[in-house]
Write a protein that holds these residues in place. Structure first.
Motif: not given
Length: 218
Positions: A206, A209-210, A212-214, A216, A218
């Protein structure tokens, strides 16, 4: 003939499981010496001892004077004191076990200013079960013949063997319970470790994932 062979075998077996411990040890004035004896329940134990005093002139040991005594203390497996008494420099002590297990027998001298710093040698003979019975006295009191006395001894030995077997079964049962308890604890510890590892893995996924999302990514 077979009866004779069986009786001889029983005698040999009874002698093989005899419980007599004889030794000597040295103690200082204030030193305490303890021994652990595994004893079945309802078993009589007799300790015969003799105290000798070190003689610096000869470098050997001589019979101690009446001023030196021996304090004997016995504790059962529940750490309850079943005997605590001061005896003379030579004699015997007796006690009967009420529960099976390891009994602690401790001896130390009754310290006095006259013998402060002296070294003592203690001869100790511990007799358990039928070996604690004075059969000569039994034969005299009950007017037993030699054959009757020998049968009495064999019966007492068989009774002691039965107590020893019961005690061994008791030890096996306790060991089994300890093993089962240990295995259960190991199992729960393994489950706890697995849960912790899975939780850590889930948290790391988790977190990544957070991250990589931050960014950008993914």
């Amino acid at each position: 003939m077979w009866n004779s062979v069986a009786l001889s075998g029983l005698v040999v077996f009874c002698l093989a499981v005899s419980t007599v411990n004889s030794l000597y040890f040295h103690i200082a004035e204030t030193e305490r010496k303890c021994f652990i004896e595994e004893i079945p329940d309802d078993t009589t134990v007799i300790g015969i001892y003799k105290v000798e005093l070190f003689d610096p002139r000869t470098g050997g040991f001589m019979p101690s004077s009446p001023g030196i005594g021996m304090h004997v203390e016995v504790r059962d497996p529940d750490d309850k004191t079943i005997l605590s008494k001061v005896y003379s420099s030579e004699g015997r002590f007796t006690f009967t076990s009420h529960i099976p297990g390891e009994h602690v027998i401790c001896l130390y001298s009754n310290s006095t200013k006259w013998f402060a710093g002296s070294q003592l040698r203690v001869h100790l003979d511990i007799q358990v079960g039928e070996h604690a019975i004075d059969y000569a006295n039994v034969a005299q009191k009950e007017k037993l013949t030699e054959l009757q006395l020998r049968v009495r001894q064999l019966l007492d030995q068989v009774e002691q063997i039965t107590k020893e077997q019961n005690y061994q079964r008791y030890r096996e049962e306790r060991f089994r319970q300890t093993s089962e308890s240990t295995n259960q604890r190991v199992l729960w510890w393994s489950i706890a470790q697995t849960v912790v590892l899975l939780s850590m893995g889930y948290w790391q996924m988790r977190h990544l994932k957070s991250f990589f999302e931050a960014k950008k990514l993914v």
